[in-house]
Design an enzyme around this catalytic site. Sequence first.
Site, PDB file in Angstrom:
ATOM      1  N   LYS A  88       0.853  -1.038   0.072  1.00 50.60           N
ATOM      2  CA  LYS A  88       0.378   0.165  -0.096  1.00 50.60           C
ATOM      3  C   LYS A  88       0.736   1.503  -0.060  1.00 50.60           C
ATOM      4  O   LYS A  88       0.653   2.325   0.070  1.00 50.60           O
ATOM      5  CB  LYS A  88      -0.694   0.414   1.413  1.00 50.60           C
ATOM      6  CG  LYS A  88      -2.110  -1.182   0.636  1.00 50.60           C
ATOM      7  CD  LYS A  88      -3.362  -1.119   2.069  1.00 50.60           C
ATOM      8  CE  LYS A  88      -4.039  -2.228   2.405  1.00 50.60           C
ATOM      9  NZ  LYS A  88      -5.001  -2.054   3.267  1.00 50.60           N
ATOM     10  N   ALA A 152      -1.744   0.116   5.506  1.00 50.50           N
ATOM     11  CA  ALA A 152      -2.940  -0.038   6.161  1.00 50.50           C
ATOM     12  C   ALA A 152      -3.485   0.777   7.434  1.00 50.50           C
ATOM     13  O   ALA A 152      -4.099   1.421   8.067  1.00 50.50           O
ATOM     14  CB  ALA A 152      -3.682  -2.062   6.779  1.00 50.50           C
TER      15      ALA A 152
END
Length: 297
Positions: A88, A152
């Site tokens: 991410k 996250a």
Amino acid sequence: MSSQIKKQTKHAQDDGSADLLIGLVGRGIQQSRTPRMHMAEGAAQGHRILYQILDADAFPRGEAPLEKIVDAAELCGFAGLNVTFPYKIDVMAFLDELSPNARAIGAVNTVVFRKGRRIGHNTDKWGFEEGFRRNLPDAKMGHVLQIGAGGAGVAVAHALLSLGAARLTITDANAARAAALVTQLSQNAGAAQIDAIGLDQLPEIAPTGVVNATPMGMAKLPGSAYPVELLHPDLWVADIVYFPLETELLAAARAAGCRVLLGSGMAVYQAVRAYELFTGRKPDPMRMKATFDAFIS
């Protein structure tokens, strides 16, 4: 891919009206429910979505560099990609543009290919917030402990501040990463107190809530990121892992009398927002949740 599908997916990127090819990039993601949610919602709205899992742990010729995965997806006519553990943050280096929320958070979980550009978004923050509001609306937010400061975790930390955490304590196996997240959050923290501690200091604090924002608890990474002997009935406990849905941490928390928040909330609502970005259409959140619930193993 046939020329017909290429033509359809290219058109879909412009107005969201035709077939779409979408992918999920990550590691150890064979049990993901995200493809089911997107494909079922597309079918309910009268258009077809082909959703491929791009699991770097399962590539037949071994792991491929993330840059090559993104390049290949764009070349093959994908409308976009969902991005999960552990990419991410890394994926941002291969994008042309970041949405304001992705830039503020510093992580991307949704990439849209549109008109020759790669645009990164973050739907995790809203996804966690929405799941929290719906399932723990009156949770005490005096002092929240978050374990995990990765891709996250940065989104979850921003969400916890938006949800009203008065004090947010971050810990991570990588102390420098936790400290960096505290620095980032402190720039727009308002009156909230934000600090970082080492994992060895967990027994020294008394939070009102605990959030696991690490991948620990996944099928491929069993265990509990929070010492289960510290659990007690006055705590609420949230997990972002959803396969399995009942992680070791959540099972222990239930046994200790804690209120718990399943990882399914964030999983469903981040997908709701991502669906809209991919297709240009408003999804039905309850229908997507029903699809998720129907395929829980």
